[in-house]
Design a protein around this motif. Structure first.
Motif, mmCIF file in Angstrom:
data_model
loop_
_atom_site.group_PDB
_atom_site.id
_atom_site.type_symbol
_atom_site.label_atom_id
_atom_site.label_comp_id
_atom_site.label_asym_id
_atom_site.label_seq_id
_atom_site.Cartn_x
_atom_site.Cartn_y
_atom_site.Cartn_z
ATOM 1 N N ARG A 33 28.475 7.234 -39.312
ATOM 2 C CA ARG A 33 27.785 6.379 -40.280
ATOM 3 C C ARG A 33 28.400 4.976 -40.303
ATOM 4 N N LYS A 34 29.719 4.904 -40.351
ATOM 5 C CA LYS A 34 30.400 3.602 -40.382
ATOM 6 C C LYS A 34 30.205 2.846 -39.072
ATOM 7 N N LEU A 35 30.211 3.570 -37.962
ATOM 8 C CA LEU A 35 30.022 2.932 -36.662
ATOM 9 C C LEU A 35 28.602 2.392 -36.518
ATOM 10 N N SER A 36 27.630 3.140 -36.994
ATOM 11 C CA SER A 36 26.250 2.677 -36.982
ATOM 12 C C SER A 36 26.117 1.389 -37.801
ATOM 13 N N TYR A 37 26.729 1.379 -38.976
ATOM 14 C CA TYR A 37 26.691 0.191 -39.834
ATOM 15 C C TYR A 37 27.303 -1.009 -39.099
ATOM 16 N N LEU A 38 28.448 -0.813 -38.473
ATOM 17 C CA LEU A 38 29.134 -1.889 -37.747
ATOM 18 C C LEU A 38 28.255 -2.467 -36.637
ATOM 19 N N ILE A 39 27.705 -1.592 -35.797
ATOM 20 C CA ILE A 39 26.879 -2.055 -34.671
ATOM 21 C C ILE A 39 25.631 -2.760 -35.181
ATOM 22 N N ARG A 40 24.979 -2.194 -36.159
ATOM 23 C CA ARG A 40 23.771 -2.805 -36.703
ATOM 24 C C ARG A 40 24.075 -4.158 -37.353
ATOM 25 N N TYR A 76 18.684 -1.528 -32.814
ATOM 26 C CA TYR A 76 19.023 -1.072 -34.164
ATOM 27 C C TYR A 76 18.730 0.428 -34.285
ATOM 28 N N GLU A 77 17.535 0.837 -33.847
ATOM 29 C CA GLU A 77 17.149 2.255 -33.896
ATOM 30 C C GLU A 77 18.016 3.092 -32.961
ATOM 31 N N ARG A 78 18.360 2.541 -31.827
ATOM 32 C CA ARG A 78 19.156 3.249 -30.820
ATOM 33 C C ARG A 78 20.594 3.471 -31.284
ATOM 34 N N ASN A 79 20.984 2.831 -32.357
ATOM 35 C CA ASN A 79 22.340 2.960 -32.869
ATOM 36 C C ASN A 79 22.385 3.584 -34.257
ATOM 37 N N SER A 80 21.514 4.555 -34.470
ATOM 38 C CA SER A 80 21.561 5.350 -35.696
ATOM 39 C C SER A 80 22.770 6.269 -35.616
ATOM 40 N N PRO A 81 23.253 6.783 -36.733
ATOM 41 C CA PRO A 81 24.385 7.729 -36.672
ATOM 42 C C PRO A 81 24.139 8.901 -35.720
ATOM 43 N N ALA A 82 22.935 9.465 -35.737
ATOM 44 C CA ALA A 82 22.624 10.617 -34.861
ATOM 45 C C ALA A 82 22.711 10.227 -33.383
ATOM 46 N N HIS A 83 22.172 9.048 -33.029
ATOM 47 C CA HIS A 83 22.233 8.592 -31.644
ATOM 48 C C HIS A 83 23.681 8.348 -31.210
ATOM 49 N N ILE A 84 24.491 7.832 -32.102
ATOM 50 C CA ILE A 84 25.893 7.561 -31.784
ATOM 51 C C ILE A 84 26.637 8.867 -31.505
ATOM 52 N N VAL A 85 26.387 9.890 -32.312
ATOM 53 C CA VAL A 85 27.014 11.204 -32.094
ATOM 54 C C VAL A 85 26.587 11.763 -30.734
ATOM 55 N N ASP A 86 25.300 11.672 -30.424
ATOM 56 C CA ASP A 86 24.807 12.168 -29.132
ATOM 57 C C ASP A 86 25.437 11.411 -27.968
ATOM 58 N N ARG A 87 25.526 10.082 -28.088
ATOM 59 C CA ARG A 87 26.100 9.254 -27.023
ATOM 60 C C ARG A 87 27.575 9.612 -26.798
#
Length: 149
Positions: A12-19, A39-50
């Motif tokens: 969640r924090k990483l998504s916020y930072l990137i966005r 922005y969409e590609r860096n949702s918390p779920a996408h970050i976990v998958d990546r």
């Protein structure tokens, strides 16, 4: 500032930072359409998958996630630093760490797709332009390469 491996609870924090970086910094060099896609590609779920595929590190200051970078093979990507922390050497430390890992794995060079926004930063670290790349989703990126010592 401490650099450590990404944990699922950082998403969640990483998504916020990137966005935040996309909408405050990269927006100056890219269309709203490209920023919206990223922005969409860096949702918390996408970050976990990546992070399941790529070695992901976060720079932390106390409990704040202030920077990140990924390594897959000899390619670095998704390097972001909270705009509030630009110019403090955090991006450089992330890059040096990822380069060191690649070197230990036996790679002689490292490459990355640089945003227009970050090109000068990478040049200061010794990266050289290989070629410009264009796509509807990502806009213009610059393929860059550096030989590891």
């Amino acid at each position: 500032m401490k650099l450590r491996k990404f944990k699922k609870e950082d998403a969640r924090k990483l998504s916020y930072l990137i966005r935040k970086a996309l909408t405050e910094t990269n927006i100056n060099d890219y269309s709203k359409k490209v920023i919206d896609y990223l922005y969409e590609r860096n949702s918390p779920a996408h970050i976990v998958d990546r992070a399941k595929i790529k070695l992901t590190y976060v720079a932390v200051d106390g409990d704040k996630v202030i920077g990140t970078g990924n390594l897959e093979g000899n390619e670095i990507n998704t390097v972001f630093v909270n705009p509030k922390y630009h110019g403090k050497g955090i991006g450089r430390k992330i890059m040096e760490h990822l380069e060191e890992i690649a070197k230990k794995k036996g790679y002689k060079s490292i490459k990355l797709p640089a945003s227009v926004t970050a090109k000068r930063f990478y040049e200061k670290l010794g990266y050289k332009k290989v070629k410009d790349q264009y796509s509807k989703k990502f806009g213009k990126t610059i393929l860059m390469k550096k030989f590891l010592k």
